[in-house]
Design an enzyme around this catalytic site. Structure first.
Site, PDB file in Angstrom:
ATOM      1  N   ALA A  86     -33.252 -69.872  -4.590  1.00  0.00           N
ATOM      2  CA  ALA A  86     -34.004 -70.963  -3.962  1.00  0.00           C
ATOM      3  C   ALA A  86     -33.916 -72.212  -4.822  1.00  0.00           C
ATOM      4  O   ALA A  86     -33.654 -72.143  -6.024  1.00  0.00           O
ATOM      5  CB  ALA A  86     -35.460 -70.553  -3.761  1.00  0.00           C
ATOM      6  N   ASP A  87     -34.155 -73.349  -4.189  1.00  0.00           N
ATOM      7  CA  ASP A  87     -34.226 -74.610  -4.915  1.00  0.00           C
ATOM      8  C   ASP A  87     -35.220 -75.515  -4.196  1.00  0.00           C
ATOM      9  O   ASP A  87     -35.316 -75.487  -2.963  1.00  0.00           O
ATOM     10  CB  ASP A  87     -32.859 -75.284  -5.000  1.00  0.00           C
ATOM     11  CG  ASP A  87     -32.856 -76.414  -6.010  1.00  0.00           C
ATOM     12  OD1 ASP A  87     -33.057 -76.131  -7.203  1.00  0.00           O
ATOM     13  OD2 ASP A  87     -32.667 -77.571  -5.616  1.00  0.00           O
ATOM     14  N   THR A  88     -35.947 -76.299  -4.967  1.00  0.00           N
ATOM     15  CA  THR A  88     -36.959 -77.195  -4.414  1.00  0.00           C
ATOM     16  C   THR A  88     -36.753 -78.596  -4.959  1.00  0.00           C
ATOM     17  O   THR A  88     -36.521 -78.772  -6.157  1.00  0.00           O
ATOM     18  CB  THR A  88     -38.374 -76.701  -4.779  1.00  0.00           C
ATOM     19  OG1 THR A  88     -38.521 -75.342  -4.374  1.00  0.00           O
ATOM     20  CG2 THR A  88     -39.435 -77.547  -4.092  1.00  0.00           C
TER      21      THR A  88
END
Length: 207
Positions: A86-88
């Site tokens: 995941a990446d935010t």
């Protein structure tokens, strides 16, 4: 290397992230997992390409993390389980706000977010049985106007560091947020609805 979770049940997937928030969110929906500690590539966070839309940028970085994790998994001859990455990213006026480099950078980001609405893009990527599944959640977040003294105290807490946009909604900065439209868990770092949907589309049961 990998770190097993403390849960008694056997892990059902790998999480290519050391974020304690993402671990907690997966366990919250009953997904036991193993943290896959993939060696980071040289340099800082992957830069946004010229002309690359923010949504495309965060999707690409999550995909890259998943693909690096899959390659590392195979190189270490570890058991073959689904792998989640995941990446935010925080977006203000079309500009990506990554993790602050230092206190001055954190203060700059927080001052820019003060009294305004921004977007949080949270991408998830899943590698399973030779296929890649991916999705992005986009959440609008509004912060109330913040006094300089509040920003200084927040930086004193140490909370802004290591977080996109220099804040964590699940911590002290929750008191800064006046409105949210979208995924609260996405702002935390892992959009649970989208994550569960990806797992189901890959044939993985989610409680």
């Amino acid at each position: 290397m990998s770190d097993a979770t403390l849960a008694a049940d056997p892990p059902r997937l790998y999480l290519a992230s050391a974020s304690p928030r993402r671990r907690e969110l997966l366990l919250q929906i009953g997904l036991t997992h193993t943290v896959l500690r993939v060696p980071a590539p040289p340099g800082e966070d992957e830069p946004q390409h010229p002309g690359e839309a923010a949504c495309d940028y965060v999707r690409r970085t999550a995909r890259d993390k998943a693909e690096r994790g899959q390659a590392w998994l195979h190189s270490q001859q570890l058991p073959d389980l689904p792998l989640l990455a995941a990446d935010t990213t925080v977006i203000l006026d079309g500009i990506v706000l990554g993790k602050p480099a230092d206190r001055a950078d954190a203060l700059r980001m927080l001052a820019a977010l003060s009294g305004r609405e921004h977007e949080v893009h949270a991408a998830v990527a899943l590698c399973h049985q030779g296929r890649l599944y991916e999705d992005v959640s986009i959440t609008r977040v509004r912060m109330r106007a913040l006094e300089q003294a509040e920003l200084q105290r927040y930086c004193d807490s140490g909370e802004p560091y290591g977080k996109a946009g220099a804040y964590g909604i699940q911590g002290l900065a929750g008191a800064f947020v006046s409105h949210i439209a979208g995924s609260y868990t996405g702002v935390m770092g892992l959009p649970i609805y989208e994550t569960a949907a990806l797992l189901r589309s890959a044939g993985i049961a989610v409680p």
